[in-house]
Structures are given as structure tokens and as C-alpha cells.
Design an enzyme around this catalytic site. Structure first.
Site, PDB file in Angstrom:
ATOM      1  N   CYS A   1       1.369   1.876  12.585  1.00  0.00           N
ATOM      2  CA  CYS A   1       2.546   1.632  11.552  1.00  0.00           C
ATOM      3  C   CYS A   1       2.646   2.922  10.898  1.00  0.00           C
ATOM      4  O   CYS A   1       2.000   3.971  11.002  1.00  0.00           O
ATOM      5  CB  CYS A   1       1.872   0.734  10.548  1.00  0.00           C
ATOM      6  SG  CYS A   1       0.645   1.309   9.675  1.00  0.00           S
TER       7      CYS A   1
ATOM      8  N   HIS B   1       0.855  -1.392   0.000  1.00  0.00           N
ATOM      9  CA  HIS B   1      -0.129  -0.068   0.021  1.00  0.00           C
ATOM     10  C   HIS B   1       0.781   1.500   0.131  1.00  0.00           C
ATOM     11  O   HIS B   1       1.892   1.145   0.513  1.00  0.00           O
ATOM     12  CB  HIS B   1      -0.881   0.153   1.215  1.00  0.00           C
ATOM     13  CG  HIS B   1      -0.125  -0.166   2.619  1.00  0.00           C
ATOM     14  ND1 HIS B   1      -0.012  -1.399   2.902  1.00  0.00           N
ATOM     15  CD2 HIS B   1       0.341   0.586   3.507  1.00  0.00           C
ATOM     16  CE1 HIS B   1       0.644  -1.407   4.098  1.00  0.00           C
ATOM     17  NE2 HIS B   1       0.834  -0.056   4.453  1.00  0.00           N
TER      18      HIS B   1
END
Length: 685
Positions: A183, A67
Site C-alpha cells: 500500500c 494511519h
């Protein structure tokens, strides 16, 4: 918006997308580009590949979720591939066969990220994965995904982003756990870890768990009442936990975010054990910005060596803006006011104004001094120089203060800055700043773990900890460490000042090797810190070191860009695209422009870049080139002298690295490059 997130044109079933991460991502990016949702294939693929190089996106179940956010993405999009042959995305179950590419616009709002996070959460559900594997048509895949992202059903356990309250007390023998997941990109792993933990907890009767996601969308903080009632804390993060001091005193299990996805049950078991262990590691009362440990550390928290290294890197990162601003202002001061202005900038900047401009002669501390320039140029040059000097005066204190902050959070800042100021006063320089930052941070962390009455607790972070940590740091510096550190600093400066001939060249070689070893990593930053910290002294040796470091750091991006133009077939399409812009990054002294090349092919790229960096560093020192600016590359040429020597050193290093990387790739072929080149030729045919 959700209904358009994925279409059948964005789905590939039982596809052969190659045997590398790069080829799979590039093919998925091609699907996105084909629907008009991205304006450039490489502009989408490369950020996702770079993100993959930082940490693999493989998750349990043979799934990968590369991503990224990119300027070329026009709307939030999902592309899906069920691969005929698995590819290693560094997942815990081996090769991934189900791959989602999450493409988000760089400047998009948070609404689409909420949708993307729903998909990430669904990937931890076994029935959803089974349906993806058994689907026979693209329409089935689209329906499955849209059902997930449009669903409003609430899970049995507390959702990762739902408001947290300290509601009814849990049953007896139930352990209350609160968790934080985060994250770097905040799109997928944050929410997957949260749901892996909550879903695992929902299947157990001995745990009441609530999670705070610190991601990019729909983040509701845990209430303080919930935190206070918790028996233990889980931090599954790859970045610092925001407002970590809220969890002070709680037993903590800490790891990287992927462990929260891969081993949620084990982390919960460890948290339960920690809650019953009076000697368990606890969140410090002042805990701040330390990063999470890797999954291999098994939740035991950061090792001290790693923690101290990260603290020093945090201090350096916060110090660099002071250095950059101050150094460039000093350089501009010389540009406008002339180099002799440095002999009287204090008097010129304070005794004169725009309505009272100085002439060629100025009274400096009772002595009339003659300057080459006069009037507005001399005055504005002195003002710029004075401003730069003020900024440079903070660099040791900033280094010390933010090292302490990384170890102990906000209460560590004051004693860290105090220690840094003392280091400057005692002549201990940046070495003293490193030491005082560590002392202040460790002392503040230790004091923060004291058990104190509740009435005193509110005074700890704002009064008690800064006071005692500053006192301890100051006493240690004045009574014990100041003189030895001053001697070390003076010895270092004398050694640097005395260098000439082969010794200076050797130092240039070492600095060049360091700058090109990890291209923005700890070794690179150590060399840069060594150079920039010395600028505050203003001596010739320090300026020569700065010139060598800056020139060597410019070599890799420029050399790799040239190499992609000279021998295009030796590089992947993604590398060729990077080569079109990396030369500009190199000219600007942004070594990180070479990271995509090094990450994709480290054994060939890194040694080649180190060879050129060593040549540049050696020649720069041999020519006695000095730089008064700490950053800016070729664009601060006016602060580099002699500029001809610096350019020769830079060009020589670029030539060596360019020829070396071409030779390495020519005579030691990269199979991935060959495969992608063959595929590109087949596609073109």
C-alpha cells in the site's frame, strides 16, 4: 518500546466522537496530544484525514485503522476508540465501531513499524476483535494490544514477512501461490492483506501460499526458487510491484490491496482457476511499474484505458524533473546573461572560459554580434543556458521512455527513449513522444510474453526486447507515423502562434479550468504537460501558455488560505490550520496545497477554484504574458514578462475564487463544518 506503544490514556471506550471521519480522527489525535506524544493536534490529524481521502481505511469486522506519519509525532503510538455510534470509514461491513489511529514519527526507523504491522495483522483475527468489543476496562484493551504486538508466536501458514523458500513439495492437488501486498504508506494495509491471505490459505488444504510484503518494515523478498515453483501469482497492491519481472510468465490475479483484505478467499480461488487456465492473463516478461487495479475490477487486472492513462501519467511524472531543471536553468541563464544571450549561447559557452571571458562582441558562426552584457555574467549565463538546453533536449525522450517503462518495465526504456529521440528528429514533438512511448511499451510487453527456450530467456530483457522494440518503433515512425505526427505538431504550433484576441483568451479559460479541476490529478497534469512540452520550442505562444498555466495553478491554495482568514467560521479547524500554510504553497505553484480543502468539500471548493483559474488564465493570455520557467511561481518572477500583467491576472483570479468559495459556503452551508464549529465552541466554553 513496545510496552509504551499504548496506555490507558490513549483508549476511549464507548465514546461519542461525532459522526464524521474527520471528527473521529481529530478526537483520537487529541488523545495522542494529551499524552505528549504529538506536539500538535491538527499536525497529526490532518495527514491521517488526507490519507483517508485517498482511500478509506475501513476493513472487515467493523474496524478502521486511520494511519499516517507526521513530523509532530514524537514516538510511535496507538490510540484506540470503541465508538458508541459507528462512522463510515468506507469499510466493507458498513460503519466502523472499533478505530485504531496509528501515529508514526516521520523520520522513525523500521523497528516501530514492525510493531505497528503486528497490530494490523491481528485485526483480521475474529477472536481479537471479539475481545476488543467485550472488554470492560481500558486496562483490558491495553493488555490485549500489548499481547499482540509483543507476541512472537508464528502462525501456521507462512508469515507474510518470513524468509520464503522452495522447501518440500506440496501434496498432490495443492496449488502453489505466491503473493505480493503493498500500500502507499506501507504501515497497515500491506500487512493486513498479507495475513488475510495467509490465514485464509492456512484454513484450506488445496493451497500452499507464501507472501512478500513490500511495506515499511521487515520485508523479506520471496526467493526466486519459490517464485519459479509457483503455479500462480496474486498482486494485492495499490502501488507498483517492485522487481515485477521476477514473476514473468506466471498466471496473475491483480487488484487493489483492500481486496486482499476483504476477499482473500475469492482471490485465492481466482488464482487457482488461473493456474489451470492456459489462456489466463500472465505477468509480462518485462512487466514494470503499472499500478494495481481497484477492487471493483475483480482481479482481472487493469483495463487498457486505465493502464494507458497511468502509463502516460508515469511518463509525465518522470519528465517533469527534466522540465523543471532545464526550464529554471534557462531562466537563470537569462537572468545572468541577458535575453540577447540566447542568440549566441552556444558560441559563448564553448569558445570562452573563466580564464578567457567574453567581451561585448562575440564571433557567432562567423558573424560578430554585440551583447548587452559581457565578462563573467555573460559567460556564466551562457553556461547556465547551455545546461538548461541540454536538459530540455531530453524531455520528449524522457516522456516516451518512461511511458514505455510504465507499460513494459526496464526493457521498455531503451526503445522508448529511441522513439522519443526519433520523434524530435522528425519534428513530431511531444505528441510524437506520447505515441512512441505507447508503441515501444506495447511492443516490448508483447515480445516479453513470447515463450522462448530457457537459454534465450536471459537475453530477452537486455538484448532481444530492446532491439526488436526499438526496430519496430523506428520503422513505424520513419515509414508510417512520422510525417502525419509532424503535420499535427506543426499545425498545433502554427495555431498557437496565430492566436490573438478572443481565441487566446478562450484557450486561457480552458487551461485555467483544467488546472483547477483536480488540483494535481490527470486533468491538471494534462494541462501542465501541454504547457511544459511546448517550452522546448521557445516560441512566444508556448511561453504564454506556460505563464497562464502556472498562474492558474497558483490560484486555489492562495484563495483558500485567504478565505480561511476572512471567514474562519466557514471552515473546519483542520482547514483553518491548512490555510495558515497553503498560501506559501500557492506562491510556489504547488496546486496540491488545495487538495485537503477540495477532498473535504468538493462541491463547493472545486467550482469556486475553477472560476478563479479561468479568470487568471484568460487575463494572462489577454495580456500576452510569457514565462520562460516551467515552475517556481512568484519566485521565478525574473523569467516572466510582463510581470505586471501576470500579477494582475493572478490577483484577479484569487479574488474571484476567494469570494466564490466564501459565497458557496455561506449560502450553501456544510453540515460537517457546522457540527465541528459547534463542537469547538462547546469545548471552548
Amino acid at each position: 518500546m513496545a510496552s509504551d506503544l499504548i496506555t490507558t490514556d490513549l483508549v476511549a471506550l464507548d465514546a461519542d466522537f461525532g459522526d464524521s471521519v474527520e471528527s473521529v480522527i481529530t478526537n483520537l489525535a487529541t488523545l495522542v496530544h494529551g499524552t505528549g506524544r504529538a506536539t500538535d493536534i491538527e499536525g497529526l490529524a490532518q495527514p491521517a484525514i488526507n490519507r483517508e481521502a485517498q482511500a478509506g481505511t475501513g476493513v472487515p469486522g467493523g474496524v478502521a485503522i486511520p494511519h499516517c506519519r507526521s513530523e509532530v509525532v514524537t514516538e510511535p503510538t496507538l490510540a484506540f476508540a470503541r465508538l458508541s455510534q459507528g462512522v463510515d470509514f468506507s469499510g466493507p461491513d458498513g460503519d466502523a465501531h472499533l478505530v485504531f489511529l496509528i501515529a508514526a514519527p516521520a523520520g522513525g526507523g523500521k523497528a516501530h513499524l514492525k510493531i505497528l504491522s503486528k497490530l494490523a495483522r491481528a485485526l483480521v483475527k475474529k477472536d481479537f476483535l471479539a475481545a476488543l468489543r467485550s472488554a470492560s476496562t481500558k486496562e483490558e484493551i491495553v493488555t490485549l494490544v500489548l499481547d499482540v504486538v509483543n507476541a512472537e508466536k508464528k502462525p501456521k501458514a507462512q508469515p507474510a514477512d518470513a524468509p520464503a523458500t522452495a522447501a518440500a513439495a506440496p501434496a498432490a492437488n495443492v496449488t502453489r501461490i505466491v503473493a505480493v501486498t503493498a500500500c502507499p504508506t506501507g504501515i497497515a494495509h500491506t500487512y493486513m492483506a498479507a495475513d488475510a491471505l495467509t490465514q485464509t490459505a492456512a484454513e484450506r488444504s488445496d493451497v500452499d501460499l507464501q507472501v512478500e510484503t513490500q511495506g515499511s518494515s521487515n520485508n523479506t523478498a520471496l526467493s526466486q526458487a519459490t517464485i519459479d515453483a509457483a503455479d500462480a501469482v496474486i498482486f494485492a497492491t495499490d502501488v507498483g510491484v517492485r522487481d515485477r519481472e521476477r514473476f514473468a510468465g506466471k498466471p496473475v490475479i491483480e487488484s487493489g490491496v483492500k481486496r486482499g483484505i476483504n476477499e482473500p478467499g475469492k482471490m485465492i480461488d481466482e488464482a487457482i482457476a488461473a493456474s489451470k487456465n492456459p489462456n489466463a492473463r500472465k505477468v509480462a516478461g518485462t512487466a514494470g511499474a503499472a499500478s494495481a487495479s481497484s477492487a471493483q475490477e475483480e482481479g482481472a487486472g487493469l483495463g487498457w484505458g486505465k493502464r494507458i492513462q497511468q502509463a502516460i501519467m508515469t511518463g509525465v511524472s518522470y519528465m517533469v524533473p527534466f522540465v523543471a531543471a532545464g526550464g529554471l536553468l534557462l531562466a537563470l541563464g537569462f537572468l545572468f546573461g541577458g535575453y540577447d544571450m540566447a542568440n549566441g549561447w552556444g558560441a559563448i559557452s564553448t569558445q570562452y572560459s573563466l580564464n578567457n571571458l567574453p567581451g561585448h562582441e562575440v564571433d557567432v558562426d562567423g558573424t560578430m554580434m554585440t551583447f548587452e552584457r559581457s565578462g563573467f555574467l555573460l559567460y556564466i549565463g551562457a553556461v547556465l543556458f547551455a545546461t538548461g538546453q541540454a536538459a530540455m533536449g531530453f524531455i520528449v525522450a524522457a516522456l516516451s521512455g518512461y511511458i514505455a517503462f510504465a507499460l513494459a518495465g526496464r526493457p521498455g526504456i531503451a526503445p522508448g527513449f529511441v522513439g522519443g529521440a526519433i520523434a524530435v528528429t522528425l519534428g513530431a514533438g511531444f505528441i510524437g513522444g506520447l505515441v512512441t512511448g505507447l508503441i515501444a511499451g506495447l511492443v516490448a510487453m508483447w515480445i516479453g510474453n513470447w515463450k522462448v527456450p530457457r537459454w534465450l530467456g536471459s537475453l530477452m530483457p537486455v538484448v532481444i526486447i530492446p532491439l526488436l522494440a526499438s526496430l519496430v518503433t523506428g520503422l513505424l515512425m520513419y515509414l508510417v507515423l512520422g510525417a502525419p505526427l509532424e503535420a499535427i505538431m506543426n499545425g498545433l504550433q502554427n495555431w498557437l502562434s496565430s492566436m490573438s484576441g478572443s481565441s487566446a483568451v478562450l484557450l486561457g479559460i480552458i487551461l485555467g479550468l483544467m488546472m483547477c479541476f483536480d488540483l494535481g490529478g490527470p486533468v491538471n497534469k494534462a494541462a501542465y504537460l501541454f504547457a511544459t512540452a511546448g517550452l522546448s520550442t521557445g516560441d512566444e505562444a508556448s511561453m504564454q501558455i506556460m505563464a497562464a498555466v502556472m498562474a492558474a495553478g497558483m490560484v486555489p491554495p492562495i484563495a483558500l488560505s485567504i478565505a480561511t482568514f476572512l471567514r474562519k467560521n466557514l471552515f473546519t479547524p483542520a482547514e483553518q490550520e491548512n490555510g495558515k500554510s497553503s498560501w506559501l504553497l500557492g506562491l510556489s505553484f504547488v496546486s496540491e496545497g488545495a487538495i485537503p480543502f477540495a477532498a473535504a468539500d468538493p462541491l463547493r471548493v472545486i467550482p469556486s477554484m475553477m472560476a478563479g483559474g479561468a479568470v487568471t488564465g484568460a487575463l494572462s493570455m489577454a495580456f500576452h504574458v510569457g514565462s520562460r520557467a516551467p515552475h517556481g511561481g512568484i519566485f521565478v518572477f525574473f523569467a516572466i514578462d510582463p510581470i505586471w500583467g501576470w500579477i494582475i491576472a493572478l490577483l484577479a483570479g484569487i479574488a474571484v475564487s476567494t469570494l466564490a468559495v466564501i459565497a458557496m459556503k455561506q449560502f450553501w452551508p456544510n453540515k460537517t463544518v457546522e457540527a465541528e464549529a459547534a463542537k469547538a465552541e462547546a469545548t471552548a466554553a
